[in-house]
Write an enzyme that holds these catalytic residues in place. Structure first.
Site, PDB file in Angstrom:
ATOM      1  N   SER A  22       0.836  -1.213   0.000  1.00 26.35           N
ATOM      2  CA  SER A  22       0.000   0.000   0.000  1.00 26.35           C
ATOM      3  C   SER A  22       0.867   1.259   0.000  1.00 26.35           C
ATOM      4  O   SER A  22       0.599   2.222  -0.726  1.00 26.35           O
ATOM      5  CB  SER A  22      -0.883   0.025   1.252  1.00 26.35           C
ATOM      6  OG  SER A  22      -1.820  -1.018   1.219  1.00 26.35           O
ATOM      7  N   GLY A  94      -5.864  -4.054  -7.822  1.00 30.12           N
ATOM      8  CA  GLY A  94      -7.023  -3.217  -7.500  1.00 30.12           C
ATOM      9  C   GLY A  94      -6.609  -1.873  -6.925  1.00 30.12           C
ATOM     10  O   GLY A  94      -7.192  -0.833  -7.242  1.00 30.12           O
ATOM     11  N   SER A 167     -13.522   1.253   2.726  1.00 28.66           N
ATOM     12  CA  SER A 167     -12.483   0.906   1.759  1.00 28.66           C
ATOM     13  C   SER A 167     -11.465   2.031   1.638  1.00 28.66           C
ATOM     14  O   SER A 167     -11.803   3.158   1.272  1.00 28.66           O
ATOM     15  CB  SER A 167     -13.120   0.649   0.382  1.00 28.66           C
ATOM     16  OG  SER A 167     -12.135   0.735  -0.622  1.00 28.66           O
ATOM     17  N   ASP A 320      -6.909  -8.214   4.453  1.00 33.11           N
ATOM     18  CA  ASP A 320      -6.171  -9.074   3.525  1.00 33.11           C
ATOM     19  C   ASP A 320      -5.673 -10.364   4.190  1.00 33.11           C
ATOM     20  O   ASP A 320      -5.036 -11.188   3.535  1.00 33.11           O
ATOM     21  CB  ASP A 320      -4.978  -8.311   2.933  1.00 33.11           C
ATOM     22  CG  ASP A 320      -5.441  -7.200   2.000  1.00 33.11           C
ATOM     23  OD1 ASP A 320      -6.550  -7.308   1.442  1.00 33.11           O
ATOM     24  OD2 ASP A 320      -4.699  -6.212   1.849  1.00 33.11           O
ATOM     25  N   ARG A 351     -12.544 -14.496  -1.866  1.00 33.27           N
ATOM     26  CA  ARG A 351     -11.636 -15.143  -0.897  1.00 33.27           C
ATOM     27  C   ARG A 351     -12.367 -16.039   0.095  1.00 33.27           C
ATOM     28  O   ARG A 351     -11.721 -16.878   0.733  1.00 33.27           O
ATOM     29  CB  ARG A 351     -10.807 -14.093  -0.158  1.00 33.27           C
ATOM     30  CG  ARG A 351      -9.680 -13.589  -1.020  1.00 33.27           C
ATOM     31  CD  ARG A 351      -8.678 -12.751  -0.270  1.00 33.27           C
ATOM     32  NE  ARG A 351      -7.583 -12.412  -1.163  1.00 33.27           N
ATOM     33  CZ  ARG A 351      -6.837 -11.326  -1.073  1.00 33.27           C
ATOM     34  NH1 ARG A 351      -7.069 -10.452  -0.117  1.00 33.27           N
ATOM     35  NH2 ARG A 351      -5.857 -11.114  -1.929  1.00 33.27           N
ATOM     36  N   ARG A 400      -2.629 -14.236  -2.317  1.00 29.13           N
ATOM     37  CA  ARG A 400      -2.747 -14.563  -0.876  1.00 29.13           C
ATOM     38  C   ARG A 400      -3.348 -15.957  -0.666  1.00 29.13           C
ATOM     39  O   ARG A 400      -3.053 -16.617   0.332  1.00 29.13           O
ATOM     40  CB  ARG A 400      -3.540 -13.486  -0.146  1.00 29.13           C
ATOM     41  CG  ARG A 400      -2.851 -12.132  -0.241  1.00 29.13           C
ATOM     42  CD  ARG A 400      -3.247 -11.154   0.816  1.00 29.13           C
ATOM     43  NE  ARG A 400      -2.858  -9.801   0.421  1.00 29.13           N
ATOM     44  CZ  ARG A 400      -1.624  -9.295   0.514  1.00 29.13           C
ATOM     45  NH1 ARG A 400      -0.635 -10.027   1.008  1.00 29.13           N
ATOM     46  NH2 ARG A 400      -1.360  -8.061   0.115  1.00 29.13           N
TER      47      ARG A 400
HETATM   48  C1  S3P Z   1      -5.642  -1.330   0.045  1.00 32.55           C
HETATM   49  C2  S3P Z   1      -6.877  -1.369   0.593  1.00 32.55           C
HETATM   50  C3  S3P Z   1      -7.658  -2.616   0.804  1.00 32.55           C
HETATM   51  C4  S3P Z   1      -6.772  -3.849   0.684  1.00 32.55           C
HETATM   52  C5  S3P Z   1      -5.838  -3.763  -0.476  1.00 32.55           C
HETATM   53  C6  S3P Z   1      -4.929  -2.561  -0.337  1.00 32.55           C
HETATM   54  C7  S3P Z   1      -4.962  -0.023  -0.127  1.00 32.55           C
HETATM   55  O1  S3P Z   1      -8.681  -2.704  -0.166  1.00 32.55           O
HETATM   56  O2  S3P Z   1      -7.578  -5.009   0.565  1.00 32.55           O
HETATM   57  O3  S3P Z   1      -5.051  -4.931  -0.560  1.00 32.55           O
HETATM   58  O4  S3P Z   1      -3.737   0.013  -0.344  1.00 32.55           O
HETATM   59  O5  S3P Z   1      -5.645   1.008  -0.036  1.00 32.55           O
HETATM   60  P1  S3P Z   1     -10.114  -1.991   0.071  1.00 32.55           P
HETATM   61  O6  S3P Z   1      -9.851  -0.573   0.234  1.00 32.55           O
HETATM   62  O7  S3P Z   1     -10.909  -2.266  -1.181  1.00 32.55           O
HETATM   63  O8  S3P Z   1     -10.685  -2.684   1.271  1.00 32.55           O
END
Ligand code: S3P
Length: 448
Positions: A22, A94, A167, A320, A351, A400
């Site tokens: 992140s 994502g 999120s 995660d 998941r 994962r």
């Molecule tokens: C993340 C936020 C999370 C996490 C992803 C990394 C980020 O997703 O699952 O692996 O770096 O902001 P969500 O914001 O969709 O929960």
């Protein structure tokens, strides 16, 4: 390629896992929005972050690798992004695609976003809704999935957005679009999520406030059109990657390992609290602050675990980590209950479905719910709790899922095989050699 984990004992040694995913994405993106040179150390050089680096390059930043994990980003400033010539390919990521959509939405440029099979199934409506309110225009396949062409707003509007999902990706996308809007952009998240965007934007000189609301919500506000100044970023170790060697050590008899320099940001450390509640012997040593994040070394020893009920309000801080927790729970005594985690259905894979299929293949009993699962651990008063194993696990392009079930195979009675190791490189390219250095037996199918 298929990868198999065999019963292993006495995992020992000290290791450093790669930089936090992140924080690595954000370091490249915020460096792109700063004027001047941002120096990054400890960057995760996984496929996901490399896709973000390529996208930022395509929009005008100079992004250069100068050494192992050491990168320089020469940014274009807020408002300075240019239209990329080709579609931006985010592979499996994502976080990359959603945050960069936020960047593009706040600029008067157009970009097309594409990704792999897994990313092309994931919902983008959660981003499209607020960014459209800010003036961006989207063209997508039915159901708001990738490929998406995004025309950024000529005059981005600051908004107040109450997100229906907790999120950090949604929060960050709106805040990033808000950087190029006049006035204040506010996101109200139903529960606090990881705050790396807020911390790093402040370090680059933006005004960002964050306050808890009366009903558990978090109100986060950025003041638009700041001049972002470069700030050196030392990326700490990723707690989501550290989770794999940590659980492996808890489950394999005789183990004693130390994982150095992990961020224990309160919004990321939920798994470690849960494992300690299960009786896991995890010591947090040398607590310190690095690069604006709380960091510690983790000493972990083999432990007999007991099942627990994971509180619903802990979900965002370990979102995660449910697949690897399900593996730990398989070796525990009694049930472990994980509910309130319906977001797991829209990660790199579903998941919940992928995890219970892996449990099924390896002889672990469970109950599946729309929002989670109960895992019935194999340990009893008279057995040590080794799960049968012997299964083939389908990873569904999810790193994962792959790493979690390989950890299961290190402690199970029979080897566990995952169908595809390719996605491990998205977040933890050195997983196999690092685990082997600790004493884990992992074999690719063709050299078994
Ligand atoms: C993340 C936020 C999370 C996490 C992803 C990394 C980020 O997703 O699952 O692996 O770096 O902001 P969500 O914001 O969709 O929960």
């Amino acid at each position: 390629m298929r990868l198999t984990a065999h019963s292993s004992k006495d995992l020992t040694g000290t290791l450093a896992v790669p930089g936090d995913k992140s924080i690595s994405h954000r370091a490249i993106m915020f460096g792109t929005l700063a004027v001047g040179e941002t120096h990054i150390t400890g960057l995760l050089e996984g496929d996901d972050v490399l896709a973000t680096a390529a996208a930022c390059r395509a929009m005008g930043a100079t992004v250069t690798r100068v050494g192992d994990g050491e990168w320089r980003v020469d940014g274009v400033g807020v408002g300075g992004l240019k239209t990329p010539e080709a579609p931006l390919d985010f592979g499996n990521s994502g976080t990359g695609v959603r945050l960069v959509m936020g960047l593009v939405a706040g600029h008067n440029i157009t970009a097309t976003f594409i990704g792999d099979e897994s990313l092309s199934k994931r919902p983008m409506g959660r981003i499209v809704t607020p960014l459209s309110q800010m003036g961006a225009e989207f063209q997508s396949r039915e159901g708001g999935r990738l490929p998406i062409t995004l025309k950024g707003a000529e005059h981005p509007l600051p908004i107040t957005y109450a997100s229906p999902v907790a999120s950090a990706q949604v929060k960050s996308a709106v805040l990033l679009a808000g950087l190029n809007a006049p006035g204040q952009t506010t996101v109200i998240e139903p529960a606090p999520t990881r705050d790396h965007t807020e911390r790093m934007l402040r370090a680059f000189g933006a005004t960002v406030t964050s306050e808890a609301g009366p009903n558990g919500e978090q109100v986060v506000c950025v003041t638009g059109q700041p001049n972002l100044s470069p700030c050196p970023i030392a990326v700490p170790g990723d707690p989501s990657s550290a989770a794999f060697p940590v659980v492996a050590a808890l489950l394999t008899p005789g183990s004693d390992i130390t994982v150095t320099g992990i961020t224990l940001n309160a919004h990321r450390a939920g798994l470690y609290t849960t494992l300690q509640e299960m009786g896991g012997n995890i010591e947090m040593l040398n607590a310190r602050e690095e690069g604006g994040e709380p960091v510690a070394d983790l000493r972990v020893r083999y432990s007999a675990l007991t099942g627990v009920e994971v509180p619903g309000d802990r979900v965002p801080s370990m979102i995660d980590e449910y697949p690897i927790l399900a593996v730990a729970a398989s070796f525990a005594k009694g049930p472990t209950t994980m509910r309130g985690a319906e977001e797991l259905r829209v990660k790199e894979s579903d998941r919940i479905a992928a995890t219970v299929a892996g449990l099924e293949a390896n002889g672990v009993s469970y109950e599946e719910f729309e929002d989670g699962m109960i895992v019935h651990g194999c340990r009893t008063d008279t057995t040590t709790g080794a799960v049968p194993g012997g299964g083939l696990v389908i990873t569904h392009h999810d790193h994962r899922i792959a790493m979690s079930f390989l950890v299961m195979g290190l402690a199970a009675q029979n080897p566990v095989t995952v169908d595809d190791d390719a996605m491990i490189a998205t977040s933890f390219p050195s997983f196999v050699p690092l685990m082997q250095e600790l004493g884990a037996t992992l074999h690719l199918e063709n050299d078994a």
